[in-house]
Motif scaffolding. Structure first.
Motif, mmCIF file in Angstrom:
data_model
loop_
_atom_site.group_PDB
_atom_site.id
_atom_site.type_symbol
_atom_site.label_atom_id
_atom_site.label_comp_id
_atom_site.label_asym_id
_atom_site.label_seq_id
_atom_site.Cartn_x
_atom_site.Cartn_y
_atom_site.Cartn_z
ATOM 1 N N TRP A 170 9.372 -2.172 11.498
ATOM 2 C CA TRP A 170 9.024 -1.695 10.166
ATOM 3 C C TRP A 170 8.947 -2.832 9.159
ATOM 4 C CZ3 TRP A 170 6.570 2.418 9.301
ATOM 5 C CH2 TRP A 170 6.762 3.561 10.076
ATOM 6 N N ASP A 171 9.861 -3.777 9.225
ATOM 7 C CA ASP A 171 9.831 -4.876 8.259
ATOM 8 C C ASP A 171 8.530 -5.666 8.371
ATOM 9 O OD1 ASP A 171 12.305 -4.090 7.431
ATOM 10 O OD2 ASP A 171 13.392 -5.562 8.639
ATOM 11 N N PHE A 207 3.061 -6.649 6.353
ATOM 12 C CA PHE A 207 1.622 -6.782 6.609
ATOM 13 C C PHE A 207 0.823 -5.898 5.647
ATOM 14 C CE2 PHE A 207 -2.276 -5.432 8.747
ATOM 15 C CZ PHE A 207 -2.826 -6.658 9.091
ATOM 16 N N ILE A 208 1.281 -4.677 5.410
ATOM 17 C CA ILE A 208 0.569 -3.785 4.492
ATOM 18 C C ILE A 208 0.656 -4.311 3.067
ATOM 19 C CG2 ILE A 208 0.566 -1.456 3.518
ATOM 20 C CD1 ILE A 208 1.476 -0.414 6.194
ATOM 21 N N ARG A 209 1.803 -4.822 2.685
ATOM 22 C CA ARG A 209 1.993 -5.285 1.310
ATOM 23 C C ARG A 209 1.157 -6.526 1.009
ATOM 24 N NH1 ARG A 209 6.633 -4.594 -1.952
ATOM 25 N NH2 ARG A 209 7.783 -3.914 -0.100
ATOM 26 N N THR A 210 0.957 -7.391 1.984
ATOM 27 C CA THR A 210 0.320 -8.684 1.724
ATOM 28 C C THR A 210 -1.072 -8.825 2.326
ATOM 29 O OG1 THR A 210 1.399 -9.641 3.680
ATOM 30 C CG2 THR A 210 2.543 -9.830 1.555
ATOM 31 N N GLU A 213 -3.994 -7.199 -9.342
ATOM 32 C CA GLU A 213 -3.096 -7.153 -10.499
ATOM 33 C C GLU A 213 -1.665 -7.031 -10.026
ATOM 34 O OE1 GLU A 213 -1.684 -6.462 -14.464
ATOM 35 O OE2 GLU A 213 -1.329 -5.161 -12.767
ATOM 36 N N SER A 214 -0.759 -7.815 -10.627
ATOM 37 C CA SER A 214 0.625 -7.873 -10.157
ATOM 38 C C SER A 214 1.344 -6.536 -10.353
ATOM 39 C CB SER A 214 1.381 -8.975 -10.905
ATOM 40 O OG SER A 214 1.370 -8.738 -12.301
ATOM 41 N N TRP A 215 1.068 -5.836 -11.449
ATOM 42 C CA TRP A 215 1.713 -4.546 -11.667
ATOM 43 C C TRP A 215 1.282 -3.535 -10.614
ATOM 44 C CZ3 TRP A 215 -0.105 -0.186 -15.152
ATOM 45 C CH2 TRP A 215 0.892 0.778 -15.282
ATOM 46 N N ASP A 216 0.014 -3.559 -10.246
ATOM 47 C CA ASP A 216 -0.466 -2.659 -9.203
ATOM 48 C C ASP A 216 0.179 -2.978 -7.857
ATOM 49 O OD1 ASP A 216 -2.021 -1.508 -11.100
ATOM 50 O OD2 ASP A 216 -3.849 -2.576 -10.567
ATOM 51 N N ARG A 217 0.452 -4.236 -7.613
ATOM 52 C CA ARG A 217 1.116 -4.599 -6.358
ATOM 53 C C ARG A 217 2.533 -4.041 -6.300
ATOM 54 N NH1 ARG A 217 -0.352 -10.216 -3.589
ATOM 55 N NH2 ARG A 217 -2.614 -10.191 -3.849
ATOM 56 N N GLN A 218 3.214 -4.050 -7.428
ATOM 57 C CA GLN A 218 4.557 -3.478 -7.443
ATOM 58 C C GLN A 218 4.514 -1.972 -7.204
ATOM 59 O OE1 GLN A 218 7.010 -4.861 -10.772
ATOM 60 N NE2 GLN A 218 5.597 -6.555 -11.089
ATOM 61 N N GLN A 219 3.533 -1.293 -7.768
ATOM 62 C CA GLN A 219 3.389 0.136 -7.509
ATOM 63 C C GLN A 219 3.037 0.402 -6.050
ATOM 64 O OE1 GLN A 219 1.711 2.791 -10.523
ATOM 65 N NE2 GLN A 219 0.948 0.946 -11.512
ATOM 66 N N LEU A 220 2.227 -0.472 -5.462
ATOM 67 C CA LEU A 220 1.896 -0.333 -4.050
ATOM 68 C C LEU A 220 3.140 -0.426 -3.188
ATOM 69 C CD1 LEU A 220 -0.193 -0.303 -1.691
ATOM 70 C CD2 LEU A 220 -0.287 -2.788 -1.902
ATOM 71 N N MET A 223 4.745 2.573 -0.894
ATOM 72 C CA MET A 223 4.916 2.321 0.533
ATOM 73 C C MET A 223 6.334 2.642 0.986
ATOM 74 S SD MET A 223 4.056 -1.237 2.462
ATOM 75 C CE MET A 223 5.143 -2.107 1.333
ATOM 76 N N LEU A 224 7.326 2.312 0.174
ATOM 77 C CA LEU A 224 8.706 2.601 0.538
ATOM 78 C C LEU A 224 9.001 4.100 0.542
ATOM 79 C CD1 LEU A 224 10.609 -0.206 -1.400
ATOM 80 C CD2 LEU A 224 10.081 -0.109 1.037
#
Length: 740
Positions: free
Chosen positions: A306-307, A312-315, A324-331, A335-336
């Protein structure tokens, strides 16, 4: 008529459309539902009963007109790379079906881009071979190329018509040798199909549109619909591995794959709410990439890594599409919630529905009820069970059928009022479309009334203090003069105020020139130029002209409200400049009244770095909300370090003054006026625990810069919250103005 409280409304003397307009004013979130009743009353119930037409069905049922097979024009949504690939997959099924029906014939599916030089030749070859040709990226083609394609399409249609009905005298006559040779190919190749794909609505030649059968391919709507589409595109059988029992391995693979499908469906569906993403991201290729990586990792490991998969999905797969950095945090927060070992368990729902001890106030009870409602909605999706006795696709289809049909804001972690905001937004779009389709009113505003509106706007413009002209005069760049050196010796905050006042003075001068010129032309009854006519149309419609918007501060207000805010800005900045000239800084800074609020925060940070002899890159702000200070007048002293800021609005949440944390707002409260906030410069960039990063925007989210930042982005503010990931999913943000 359409409202559930019909007995309380007086509709007497109003037409159906006027009732819609009244409903839009009183209850805007109901208007989108009332439009269905309006359309059914005016056009009939049959208009609303529209069955979706699949791409393969459209190809099989291409209408024939006078013996010719018409080309098919597929209008895809903008940035729909995933939709294009889905259509190609459906066409492959058609070709395979034809091969199975007639094994003696070789059917082909060809794909060519409109940007390729050989595309027109590919059309001729496909017509000769009886293949299905898909021409993509038609929206990027030049006008000359579209003209050549138009002539070729007419040539094919003329050839087909000439061959299919030689006994008829009417119709075009084939004269060229090219058309005669092509008609012989068409006589032998009746299976030829030409499919044109265009993304968005672009201007195409009229005759090309008339020759084509047009089909609009709409993206799927709803989590269930997206899940059903994804379940048909994945392989539900895992790779064989000797290290684990097949039944247990198959069940684990199916559950994890369904979890990935659910995460992808929720991620794509979230874009409906304008509190989430700055752009419409295309995650079509991301899903296939994540599935491939998951299958490869599953074949090599006995347990799901899982890690590694989440990284892989996050990056790589989905995160690579998000700039956009804020959208990445929401992603990452999304995901969690929907992936990993915690997905599908009641522990998450219990954590969301947790109620603190001693919450006896009405606001806390309402917040607890919202948490419970949100937990129940999420648990309906996360607590899925795949039947191990059924094949993978059938088990997934059965599980999807048991999910709720309607998708509400609670699934995405939002407040229920976001559904009302979405309905109000759709009502605006639908009513604007209906108003555009209706004929113009017979009696519009007279010339005298139009002239009065221009005079009123001209009189409402604030007058710049002439005594400040010499004080705020900004010297040209690079010019070494006494004024230039004087500017450099001013405090940093005074330099920011000087630039703000100078920009407002230039803006007011431009507005007065345009309005006086328009007033003179209208008074003399002269023919208005194109730019003056556009300016008059915007004034009558109470909207900001594009020429003014490009040179103005970011704002989403209508013209009358924008002019009032311009007056407030000028008054406050002139008063602040007078205080700075007396060597007194304002106690509290109205950040919402600044043209460039980033410069104010940067100047304060630079002053701190100069005092402490620190590099600017090592310093940042810490944020403290002063709940006992509500308005600017409540502040009676300056801070020892940093700035007192007031004016921002909080969207998506409210602020609990007693606990000092983010809480759910009221049902009818879309924006909350924040108390005074203290921006404290510090060298320690580590943030405290339970701090949620909240983006701070000047107005509605604007265009992106080349560095991937939103043009209206000011800063990132860290506010205390019980669960930061939960508030990230809600799309909480700060704005300098409360947009409608």
């Amino acid at each position: 008529m359409y409202i559930q409280y019909e007995q309380e409304m007086n509709w007497e003397g109003l037409s159906s459309f006027e009732q819609l307009l009244l409903l839009k004013v009183l209850q805007p979130d109901f208007a989108v539902h009332a439009v269905r009743g309006f359309v059914a009353e005016e056009l009939g119930e049959s208009v609303l009963d529209i069955q979706p037409l699949l791409a393969d069905q459209a190809v099989e049922e291409l209408q024939e007109f006078q013996g010719q097979t018409r080309p098919l024009l597929l209008v895809l949504p903008s940035a729909s790379g995933g939709a294009s690939r889905s259509i190609l997959d459906e066409l492959k099924v058609i070709v395979e079906r034809r091969r199975q029906a007639d094994a003696r014939r070789s059917f082909q599916l060809l794909v060519s881009s409109a940007l390729r030089e050989s595309c027109l030749q590919s059309v001729r070859e496909a017509a000769a071979e009886g293949a299905i040709l898909v021409v993509t990226e038609l929206q990027l083609a030049s006008e000359h190329w579209l003209g050549c394609l138009e002539l070729l399409m007419e040539e094919l249609c003329m050839s087909s018509l000439h061959v299919s009905s030689p006994e008829r005298n009417e119709g075009p006559v084939v004269c060229s040798s090219v058309s005669r040779s092509l008609s012989a190919h068409v006589r032998e190749s009746r299976d030829f199909r030409l499919i044109l794909c265009v993304e968005g609505f672009v201007a195409l030649p009229t005759s090309m549109l008339q020759m084509c059968q047009k089909v609009a391919v709409l993206p799927p709507s709803g989590v269930r619909t997206r899940l059903r589409q994804l379940a048909q595109r994945v392989d539900w059988e895992p790779e064989s591995s000797p290290g684990r029992p097949s039944d247990e391995r198959r069940a684990g693979w199916r559950r994890n794959l369904f979890s990935l499908c659910l995460f992808h469906a929720v991620l794509c569906e979230r874009s409906r709410y304008n509190c989430f993403y700055a752009a419409a991201y295309d995650f079509g290729a991301s899903f296939r990439s994540a599935c491939g990586f998951m299958r490869t990792a599953w074949s090599q490991e006995s347990d799901p890594p899982w890690d590694l998969l989440l990284h892989f999905i996050r990056t790589q797969s989905h995160g690579a599409q998000v700039a956009e950095s804020w959208d990445r945090q929401q992603l990452g927060a999304c995901m969690l919630r929907f992936m990993g070992p915690a997905a599908g368990t009641l522990a998450l729902a219990a954590r969301l529905a947790h109620k603190e001890e001693g919450s006896d106030s009405e606001e806390e009870r309402q917040s607890a009820e919202l948490q419970t409602l949100r937990a129940r909605c999420v648990s309906q999706y996360l607590d899925f069970q795949l039947d191990p006795e059924l094949p993978g696709s059938e088990a997934a289809a059965k599980c999807i059928t048991e999910l709720p049909e309607a998708t509400t804001a609670e699934l995405f972690g939002c407040h229920p009022r976001e559904d009302k905001a979405l309905d109000a937004k759709r009502s605006d779009q639908v009513l604007s479309l209906l108003a555009a389709l209706r004929p113009a009113a017979e009696a519009g505003a007279s010339d005298i009334q139009q002239l009065f509106k221009v005079e009123d706007l001209l009189s409402e413009l604030p007058v710049f203090n002439p005594a400040l002209d010499q004080e705020i005069q900004v010297s040209p760049r690079g010019k070494r003069s006494l004024e230039r050196r004087k500017e450099a010796t001013d405090p940093l905050l005074a330099q920011v105020l000087r630039q703000e006042l100078f920009s407002l003075r230039e803006l007011l001068a431009k507005l007065r020139r345009d309005l006086r010129r328009l007033h003179e032309m209208m008074s003399a009854k002269l023919q208005l130029s194109e730019d003056m006519q556009e300016l008059l149309d915007h004034i009558l419609a109470n909207s900001m002209p594009d020429t003014w918007r490009r040179i103005s501060f970011p704002s989403a207000r209508p013209l009358a409200s924008w002019a009032f805010s311009l007056k407030m800005r000028l008054q406050w900045l002139e008063a602040a400049w007078s205080e700075m000239q007396a060597r007194n800084e304002p106690f509290c800074w109205r950040l919402d009244l600044f043209w460039r609020p980033q410069q104010l925060l940067l100047s304060s940070l630079r002053s701190f770095c100069s005092q402490k002899l620190l590099p600017l890159a090592q310093c940042s702000f810490r944020h403290k909300v002063l709940a006992h200070l509500t308005e600017e007048e409540d502040v009676q002293d300056r801070p020892s370090s940093g700035l007192y800021i007031c004016g921002p609005f909080l969207r998506g949440a409210s602020w609990d003054r007693r606990r000092g944390a983010l809480v759910d707002g009221k049902m009818d409260e879309f924006f909350y006026r924040m108390p005074v906030m203290h921006f404290i410069p510090t060298k320690d960039q580590r943030q405290l625990r339970n701090r949620c990063p909240v983006p701070f925007f000047q107005a509605d989210r604007g265009p992106w810069k080349s560095n991937g930042r939103d043009a209206n982005f000011i800063a990132q503010v860290f506010l205390h919250a019980a669960d930061p990931n939960d508030w990230l999913l809600k799309g909480v943000a700060l704005f300098c103005e409360a947009a409608s």
